[in-house]
Design an enzyme around this catalytic site. Structure first.
Site, PDB file in Angstrom:
ATOM      1  N   THR A 623       0.840  -1.204   0.000  1.00 30.09           N
ATOM      2  CA  THR A 623       0.000   0.000   0.000  1.00 30.09           C
ATOM      3  C   THR A 623       0.875   1.254   0.000  1.00 30.09           C
ATOM      4  OG1 THR A 623      -0.233  -0.113   2.408  1.00 30.09           O
ATOM      5  CG2 THR A 623      -1.979  -1.102   1.104  1.00 30.09           C
ATOM      6  N   GLY A 693       1.317   9.601   2.389  1.00 32.91           N
ATOM      7  CA  GLY A 693       0.174   9.821   1.502  1.00 32.91           C
ATOM      8  C   GLY A 693       0.378  10.950   0.510  1.00 32.91           C
ATOM      9  N   GLU A 694       1.248  11.866   0.828  1.00 30.93           N
ATOM     10  CA  GLU A 694       1.430  13.023  -0.047  1.00 30.93           C
ATOM     11  C   GLU A 694       2.849  13.143  -0.587  1.00 30.93           C
ATOM     12  OE1 GLU A 694      -1.772  16.010   1.997  1.00 30.93           O
ATOM     13  OE2 GLU A 694       0.053  15.614   3.100  1.00 30.93           O
TER      14      GLU A 694
END
Ligand SMILES: Cc1cc2nc3c(=O)[nH]c(=O)nc-3n(C[C@H](O)[C@H](O)[C@H](O)COP(=O)(O)OP(=O)(O)OC[C@H]3O[C@@H](n4cnc5c(N)ncnc54)[C@H](O)[C@@H]3O)c2cc1C
Ligand code: SF4
Lengths: 734, 326
Positions: A623, A693-694
């Site tokens: 992920t 996430g960024e």
């Protein structure tokens, strides 16, 4: 626990099976692909449900002279038309987290809801919405950032500016200087699932099934807006089809549905159409950024200046913080960063994936490439020469920082040595080929989060928290953390998230989700371990949890034998603490891109791309890689395709659908890869992880921009780099 | 969308006469019509579904060409072995269009009649002479990156977005129709689409109640066939400029060349005199340029689309160079 001191060696380091880090498949994958994952709009509440449709203002600024809803009210199936004439008064509290709707005749921006039509079916509501006749008194609006720069002012926050040393003197004294303007366009999140809500009241208790990234903030905002006690509001959002910041706050869909449901005493469901998402909800401001770099002959930065302009509604407190990363990324004694925001009559500008860095690095990392060329230095070497030993503005150590390793490892893997330093030298058929590099950095925040975990007599641990999974893999990493901490296999962990009935959590945003929710869960599990050890009569420090058993001092007990008939439960909590102040915390990375520029048409196509990152402990290799690659794809879009086009005559975004607002499609994304170098950051949180996430988007687009320059010699400082900007630089055809 | 009735046509004659009634519309793949209905750009009261009329066949013609039924799906047409072998330009044009999902639904007739992608046309709150005659043209002084540089009028500068039609144009296709009166016609593709002039809402030569039944292709012209589509992303984007070309070369000299542009005009753009200068000319940059000069004479940008003029020239040169190299 409060994050006041570095974590030290802890239970996660000692975990027997090491689920954390493994490329475990998403635990929510099967429900999603089999249609059993229920999204907000799919939630059913029986035949009493009515459907709402938003009517948007079709002017950018002015006021409503009259609104005639009679024809709509008479249309088949219509049960209610809400306008400012019959909408209830609402609260204004903390107002960027939710906005009151239909408050009066004023129109502040194009697309502002001016009516909400509710009918027995969605199509009836939509058809009737076109019958609402609104007459406007248009006022001159200010829409374009560039045309309103003279009105820009400092945002009302202390962090808007920073200065260290004497920038002007340092810059003036530098023998090598760069002073350029870079621009990035208005952007839209373009997540797959549009905003949607099902609202229902049971007496004075409101439940909103709504697609929202941060449920606890959302709950507060809804309560304040509707002026009801916060305990009377429940937000449910177990599955979210992407958000990228568009669902950080509560949008008009939720407030309108809640008001209509109360008025009608029946559930009301609504979804924005794709076209409506662009105006009714938020977007990322465009930016105009001036970067000044001064260096000595060896390429050591003497002065770094970054001024960034963005725009927003005058009533909004936020601005695009595009110069923030410039405060920590490179060394240099004299520094100046400033943010200014122009008041504009446009839809609400707000956070979009990596607010600040995503567009700030698009500018800064071209500037570094340009400076390297002026110095006749390799752009990687320039960055190595400006590697700081401590945070150059706050003068505190980095919690962990391996930008150099990312650049070097990436250079080796990508074959950077083969790059021609002179642009326009490499041809492959009808393509001019070039390579580019850019650094990635993204701040690593931590937010208050709580969790509860209960081990039942069936040997299954149930985790509850008001956390969200916006498609990132939160369900899966939380499962892995609980499995490791409690010595269970992942199929003995049940995740129940996405509901404000559960303990408060950070939600998903700002790259803090995994660290915050995971640390709360870590703490809850740690406390559960202590309870289980106590039940077994052993010292928790000596207890080892593996395979559903607790082992200590020669004895081995099945956990199910320790929990009794009703199970054992523990609560955990993480609070940000001193380590945020004592350390400068960021994730880092390096992007490498190779592009081909069509020698005839200027079409740019990515040929290959690599991102090398460090972000502390990687909680799930699969992920994490997907997050990184997804961010890089965002970067491809930012570099080549994405941009809302403002029509300043109307104050609206002309290309407000996905046919004309271009994001990358599969064919735009060839072989790309992302790797994470090993790192543990024990000042960050007990998981020793940092946000990912960024990170992937940060700097990615600049690597492409630099590759385009290397390919064809056109230095484009105005994103996106579409072919029309390159045509003039292409060789004459023979 | 507004409420409408839906019926399945039992025969071509019935479909044609049913569609002659004001407010009636034929639906084929629905990929354009339904989008426009949701936005109330189109507000039909009655839909006539022609999908069960057995118009989804491709047949050989006695002349050695092909007859393509009106409801043959774009993906089936692109994949047909005869099309791939003999009309490569058509196959490639189709595959360059839209997305796989859309091509699976989109039909030959529907593709020819798809409406423009002008942003303002899609938004009923904006002035648009094509959608609402006399209301003005918001694109002219607005954002017109995708608009026409040739064939436009003071009333409308929209382009025809079809890729397939550009290939049909270079292949000299004929559009076969059936009228409500039971009569059929064959309309040369060159005459099928109309220029906007003073009536931009009239886009084709079709009359009320006239439906497309098929498109016929004459035998393929000799030469190399190329379709080159220039766009803002690698797939799923409309053409900024496209070129369909069939070029017959021998020993460095062009025997004959035909080419048509997409993305530049309200219809596929093909100018006979520009092809004539290539006949028997040397395959050289200067002859390519001479051809481009003729086509682009009178081309005019409106700000956002100025770049299309040099882009068209460069794309044509690249295509002709590729065709004559091969
Ligand atoms: C996002 C997107 C991207 C796209 N990209 C491209 C692209 O890159 N290139 C491209 O060429 N196209 C593109 N398209 C357009 C697509 O090719 C068309 O939508 C499609 O070809 C229309 O065919 P259809 O059968 O679905 O037509 P429909 O939507 O069913 O009908 C379109 C019109 O034709 C009429 N009609 C249909 N059949 C007949 C008939 N036999 N006789 C008389 N009237 C008839 C209908 O009444 C209607 O007015 C795109 C579409 C979308 C939505
Ligand atoms: S170009 Fe044509 S379709 Fe577009 S706004 Fe003008 S009149 Fe309408």
């Amino acid at each position: 626990m409060e994050m006041d001191t570095p974590a030290g060696r802890n239970a996660l380091d000692a975990a027997a099976r090491g689920w954390v880090g493994k490329p475990l498949d998403r635990v929510d994958g099967r429900p999603k692909v089999t249609g059993r994952a229920i999204y907000a709009y799919e939630t059913m509440q029986g035949p009493a449900t009515a459907y709402g449709y938003v009517v948007e203002a079709s002017i950018g600024k002015g006021s409503i002279v009259s609104i005639d809803a009679q024809a709509a009210e008479r249309a088949p199936g219509v049960v209610l038309v809400l306008t400012h004439l019959n909408a209830p008064a609402q609260g204004q509290g903390n107002h960027h987290e939710a906005h009151p709707v239909l408050t009066g005749p004023e129109v502040a921006y194009y697309g502002q809801p001016v009516a909400f039509v509710v009918a027995e079916t969605f199509e009836e509501a939509r058809a009737a919405a076109y019958l609402v006749r609104v007459r406007y008194d248009r006022a001159p609006g200010r829409y374009a950032l560039r045309a309103n720069l003279d009105r820009a002012r400092a945002p009302r926050v202390a962090s808007a500016d920073s200065a260290v040393g004497d920038f002007d003197a340092g810059y003036a004294a530098s023998p090598v200087r760069l002073d350029e303007i870079y621009t990035t366009p208005l952007q839209s999140h373009a997540m797959m699932e549009p905003h949607a809500t099902l609202a229902s009241w049971d007496g004075d208790q409101l439940t909103l099934h709504t697609s929202n990234q941060m449920l606890n903030q959302g709950r507060q905002a809804v309560a304040r807006t509707l002026q009801v006690p916060v305990e009377k509001v429940r937000l449910v959002s177990p599955y979210i089809g992407g958000g990228f910041g568009a669902k950080l706050w509560v949008n008009a869909d939720a407030i309108l549905a809640a008001i209509a449901a109360r008025q009608l005493s029946r559930p009301v469901k609504t979804a924005l159409t794709r076209q409506q998402v662009f105006h009714v909800t938020t977007h990322r401001s465009d930016t105009i950024q001036r970067i000044r770099l001064g260096a000595d002959q060896e390429g050591r930065l003497q002065a770094i200046g970054h001024d960034s302009y963005s725009g927003n509604l005058p009533s909004e407190p936020t601005f695009e913080a595009a110069a923030m990363q410039t405060r920590t990324l490179y060394a240099g004694a004299n520094r100046l960063t400033r943010h200014r925001v122009a008041p504009l009559d446009i839809p609400v500008a707000s956070s979009m994936r990596a607010p600040g860095e995503a567009v700030g690095l698009l500018a800064l990392e071209i500037a570094m490439d340009e400076l390297a060329e002026k110095l006749d230095l390799d752009p990687i070497e320039l960055r190595l020469r400006n590697e700081p030993r401590e945070d150059p503005e706050r003068h505190v150590p980095y919690s962990s920082r391996h930008l150099v390793a990312c650049l070097q490892e990436g250079s080796r893997r990508f074959g950077w040595a083969a790059r021609s330093p002179r642009p326009g030298q490499v041809r492959d058929g009808r393509q001019l080929v070039g390579m580019g590099v850019a650094a990635a950095t993204r701040g690593n925040p931590l937010e208050l989060s709580r969790a509860s975990v209960r081990l039942g007599p069936d040997g299954v641990a149930t985790v509850r928290m008001a956390m969200t999974d916006i498609g990132t893999g939160t369900y899966t990493i939380l499962t892995q953390i609980a499995a490791d901490m409690l010595g269970l296999s992942p199929d003995h962990v049940r995740m129940e998230i996405g509901d404000t009935a559960f303990p408060q959590a950070s939600g998903s945003g700002g790259s803090f989700g995994a660290a915050s929710s995971g640390s709360a869960l870590f703490d809850a599990c740690d406390r559960l371990r202590a309870k289980l050890a106590a039940a077994a009569g052993v010292d928790p420090g000596a207890a080892r949890f593996a395979d559903g058993r607790l082992e200590a001092g020669g004895q081995s007990r099945a956990l199910v034998d320790l929990v009794g008939a009703s199970g054992v439960e523990a609560d955990g909590e993480i609070r940000p603490g001193e380590t945020l102040k004592a350390f400068s915390q960021q994730s880092y990375g390096a992007h490498f891109a190779e592009v081909g520029v069509d020698v005839d048409t200027g079409e740019v196509r990515l040929r290959r791309m690599l991102g090398v990152f460090t972000a502390g402990r990687i909680l799930n290799a699969k992920t994490a890689r997907s997050q990184a690659i997804g961010g890089m794809v965002f970067g491809i879009g930012a570099a080549l395709e994405e941009g809302l086009t403002l029509d300043p005559r109307f104050g609206f975004y002309v290309n407000h659908d996905l046919a004309e607002y271009h994001v990358p499609v599969h064919a735009d994304v060839p072989e790309i890869d992302a790797i994470f170098l090993p790192e543990l950051d024990d000042a960050a949180n007990p998981l020793k992880s940092k946000g990912i996430g960024e990170l992937g988007i940060c700097g990615a687009g600049a690597a492409l921009a630099n590759a385009i320059y290397n390919a064809c010699g056109a230095r484009i400082r105005d994103y996106p780099i579409t072919l029309d900007k390159l045509l003039g630089a292409l060789p004459t055809q023979s | 969308m507004k409420a409408f009735t839906y019926e399945r046509a039992a025969s071509i004659a019935q479909a044609a006469s049913a569609s002659a009634v004001p407010g009636a519309r034929i639906i084929a793949g629905g990929t354009n019509l339904l989008d426009l209905m949701k936005l109330q750009v189109e507000t039909p009261t009655r839909l006539i579904d022609i999908n069960r009329l057995a118009l989804d066949v491709i047949e050989d013609t006695p002349e050695g060409g092909l007859r393509i039924g009106a409801t043959v799906r774009n993906s089936d047409l692109a994949a047909d072995p005869r099309v791939r072998r003999r009309y490569g330009v058509l196959s490639r044009a189709l595959l360059a269009g839209a997305s796989a999902q859309l091509r699976n639904k989109a039909t030959t007739g529907g593709n020819l009649l798809q409406r423009t992608r002008c942003y303002y046309f899609y938004d009923v709150t904006k002035p648009c002479n094509k959608r609402s005659p006399g209301s003005g043209c918001a694109a002219m002084e607005g954002f017109n990156r995708i608009h026409a540089v040739l064939g436009a009028s003071s009333q409308c500068i929209a382009t025809n977005p079809s890729d397939m039609a550009v290939a049909f144009r270079v292949l000299d296709a004929n559009v076969e129709t059936a009228g409500a009166d039971g009569r059929s016609r064959s309309i040369p593709i060159a005459e099928f689409h109309r220029l906007p002039g003073a009536t931009p809402s009239v886009e084709t030569d079709l009359r009320a109640g006239e439906m497309i039944t098929a498109v016929t292709l004459p035998p393929p012209p000799p030469g190399v066939q190329i379709y080159r589509k220039v766009r803002d992303r690698a797939s799923y984007a409309f053409a900024l400029v496209s070129v369909a070309a069939v070029v017959d070369t021998s020993g460095g000299r062009i025997r004959s060349a035909r080419f048509a542009f997409g993305g530049l005009a309200p219809k596929p753009w093909r100018i006979g005199t520009s092809e004539e200068v290539l006949a028997n000319a040397a395959a050289s940059a200067s002859s390519f340029n001479a051809a481009a000069n003729i086509v682009l004479r009178g081309a005019r940008g409106y700000g956002g689309n100025d770049f299309k003029i040099p882009l068209a020239r460069r794309t044509l040169s690249a295509v002709l160079a590729q065709a004559t190299r091969a």
